[in-house]
Motif scaffolding. Structure first.
Motif, PDB file in Angstrom:
ATOM      1  N   ALA B  38     -37.069  40.916  64.075  1.00 32.84           N
ATOM      2  CA  ALA B  38     -36.411  39.701  63.569  1.00 32.84           C
ATOM      3  C   ALA B  38     -35.776  39.950  62.208  1.00 32.84           C
ATOM      4  CB  ALA B  38     -37.432  38.564  63.499  1.00 32.84           C
ATOM      5  N   PRO B  40     -32.460  41.248  60.258  1.00 25.95           N
ATOM      6  CA  PRO B  40     -31.038  41.523  60.530  1.00 25.95           C
ATOM      7  C   PRO B  40     -30.637  42.978  60.291  1.00 25.95           C
ATOM      8  CG  PRO B  40     -31.283  39.588  59.130  1.00 25.95           C
ATOM      9  CD  PRO B  40     -32.640  40.185  59.261  1.00 25.95           C
ATOM     10  N   TYR B  55     -29.115  41.343  71.871  1.00 19.28           N
ATOM     11  CA  TYR B  55     -30.036  41.316  70.733  1.00 19.28           C
ATOM     12  C   TYR B  55     -30.787  39.981  70.678  1.00 19.28           C
ATOM     13  CZ  TYR B  55     -27.448  45.442  69.263  1.00 19.28           C
ATOM     14  OH  TYR B  55     -26.886  46.690  69.210  1.00 19.28           O
ATOM     15  N   LEU B  56     -31.616  39.856  69.650  1.00 23.21           N
ATOM     16  CA  LEU B  56     -32.418  38.637  69.461  1.00 23.21           C
ATOM     17  C   LEU B  56     -31.545  37.381  69.473  1.00 23.21           C
ATOM     18  CD1 LEU B  56     -35.069  37.165  68.592  1.00 23.21           C
ATOM     19  CD2 LEU B  56     -34.485  37.719  66.244  1.00 23.21           C
ATOM     20  N   TYR B  57     -30.422  37.440  68.778  1.00 20.20           N
ATOM     21  CA  TYR B  57     -29.531  36.279  68.687  1.00 20.20           C
ATOM     22  C   TYR B  57     -29.042  35.866  70.074  1.00 20.20           C
ATOM     23  CZ  TYR B  57     -25.676  33.316  67.143  1.00 20.20           C
ATOM     24  OH  TYR B  57     -24.836  32.255  66.950  1.00 20.20           O
ATOM     25  N   SER B  82     -32.664  43.762  66.956  1.00 24.32           N
ATOM     26  CA  SER B  82     -31.974  42.816  66.088  1.00 24.32           C
ATOM     27  C   SER B  82     -30.705  43.468  65.561  1.00 24.32           C
ATOM     28  CB  SER B  82     -32.908  42.462  64.936  1.00 24.32           C
ATOM     29  OG  SER B  82     -32.295  41.559  64.077  1.00 24.32           O
ATOM     30  N   THR B  86     -28.555  38.290  63.666  1.00 28.57           N
ATOM     31  CA  THR B  86     -29.820  37.606  63.383  1.00 28.57           C
ATOM     32  C   THR B  86     -29.687  36.739  62.129  1.00 28.57           C
ATOM     33  OG1 THR B  86     -31.015  39.397  64.428  1.00 28.57           O
ATOM     34  CG2 THR B  86     -32.305  37.986  62.994  1.00 28.57           C
ATOM     35  N   ILE B  89     -28.837  33.155  62.542  1.00 27.89           N
ATOM     36  CA  ILE B  89     -29.892  32.210  62.934  1.00 27.89           C
ATOM     37  C   ILE B  89     -30.166  31.251  61.777  1.00 27.89           C
ATOM     38  CG2 ILE B  89     -32.349  32.009  63.561  1.00 27.89           C
ATOM     39  CD1 ILE B  89     -32.044  34.692  65.021  1.00 27.89           C
ATOM     40  N   THR B 128     -36.170  32.545  59.751  1.00 21.75           N
ATOM     41  CA  THR B 128     -36.606  33.441  60.826  1.00 21.75           C
ATOM     42  C   THR B 128     -38.070  33.823  60.639  1.00 21.75           C
ATOM     43  OG1 THR B 128     -34.376  34.329  60.649  1.00 21.75           O
ATOM     44  CG2 THR B 128     -35.875  35.475  62.116  1.00 21.75           C
TER      45      THR B 128
END
Lengths: 116, 265
Positions: B38, B40, B55-57, B82, B86, B89, B128
């Motif tokens: 998490a 960036p 990716y996470l996003y 990530s 990120t 977010i 985050t």
């Protein structure tokens, strides 16, 4: 002339203070040890900051940046338009569902009155 | 189900190494592990040489299924990487009510395929990070042997405590993990002593430390897990011991969650 190791005068660094023990209280008293959940608060209105910003003029974006900006802006507009259409459709579906539900209720009432 | 966030509000304290190594050790012991990056900066993917397409996003905000976004990094171990997105977010969630619950809302629906979820977070106070803490509810704090890391650890414990009150959920710091321990330096003794004081004050156990080891950066350069790179290295041995201690603590925490009367006893 270079001195050999035995005759060289030993160089000593500056006298440093002895390291003091570190205590938790000392760490907690630091400036960065508060406001942890500020990010969860709602945005704060800061009038004096707004006044300061009012006198600023934004620098012009380079031509390429402007093009990219307008391209993204137009895409956003089209997405917003599509979202609006979908929302209208959704309202229609909800309306039809509401009417069907009302009809079903009326039908159920009639059936119970017939049965009676 | 084991969920753990590895956090310290200072950088360079071995958070990423700890996540990668512990995830790999637990996966090797048969647990199905998901490691979430998490941060960036995307360090976890970088040190493991992963090249994900999503990716996470994408998982959080683009409606992509978790299966599409994770990358297998070893047997039983998936990684959700990530990238710079990120950071978006933060902007996307700013001003949203209940933003700290976003990870919980998202991952609790999709993490059933795993036995353990380990999260690496950025070294900063961010939305985050709070999201990760509220979702995982268990916190491991690695601390390097310097004063700034100590302050970062204290900040992390304070944040967890305050966040638990605000979010009405228990966020428990499971352990403090001394990292990059080199007893040849005079400061190490002072930092370890302060850590003991912190451990008593916050009632958080102190794990066996991870000694400084040149094999850690070498393993990262080789894009390998530390234990695969050199199982006999000091750091590998220390991480294996720490993994055992940590698992015992997590199991104990799980037990007290299930049977709260055990805590009072």
């Amino acid at each position: 002339m270079r001195r050999n190791r035995q005759t060289a005068i030993p160089r000593r660094g500056p006298l440093r203070p002895a390291i003091e023990p570190i205590h938790v209280e000392e760490l907690l008293a630091g400036a960065g040890m508060s406001g942890f959940l500020g990010i969860l608060q709602t945005p704060v209105v800061v009038p004096h900051a707004s006044d300061a910003l009012a006198h600023l003029t934004a620098p012009a974006l380079p031509q390429q940046g402007m093009q990219l900006f307008f391209c993204l802006a137009s895409r956003m507009e089209s997405i917003r338009g599509r979202l609006g259409q979908q929302q209208e459709l959704l309202h229609e579906v909800v309306e039809v569902a509401r009417r069907m539900s009302a009809s079903a209720e009326r039908l159920a009432l009639r059936m119970t009155s017939f049965a009676g | 189900m084991l969920r753990l966030v590895i956090a310290n509000q200072r950088g360079g304290v071995s958070k990423t190494t700890t996540v990668a190594t512990l995830a790999h050790i637990y996966a090797g012991r048969g647990l199905r592990v998901l490691a979430i990056d998490a941060d960036p900066q995307g360090s976890l993917g970088l040190v493991l040489g992963l090249r994900p397409a999503r990716y996470l996003y994408d998982s959080l905000f683009c409606g992509r299924a978790l299966d599409e976004c994770v990358v297998p990094a070893a047997a039983n171990l998936d990684v959700l990487c990530s990238n710079r997105d990120t950071a978006k977010i933060e902007a996307a969630l700013a001003g949203t009510a209940g933003r700290q619950f976003v990870f919980r809302q998202h991952f609790e629906k999709v993490d059933a395929a795993y036995d353990a979820v380990l999260i690496d977070v950025a070294p900063s106070i961010s939305i985050t990070q709070t999201c990760a803490m509220v979702y995982a509810r268990r916190l491991l704090v690695p601390v390097a042997m310097d004063m700034l890391s100590l302050q970062g650890a204290a900040a992390c414990l304070q944040t967890a405590s305050m966040l638990a009150q605000v979010s009405q959920c228990e966020i428990r710091p499971v352990a403090l993990l001394p990292a990059r321990v080199d007893r040849r330096y005079a400061l190490t003794a002072f930092v370890l002593s302060a850590l003991e004081e912190m451990s008593k004050r916050y009632a958080v156990p102190l794990l066996t430390g991870i000694r400084t080891d040149g094999n850690v950066p070498k393993a990262e350069r080789a894009r390998q897990f530390l234990v695969d790179y050199d199982c006999g290295s000091r750091a590998s041995q220390d991480y294996l011991a720490a993994a055992d201690e940590l698992m015992a603590l997590l199991n104990a925490a799980e037990q007290t969650d299930r049977y709260p009367e055990a805590r009072s006893a």
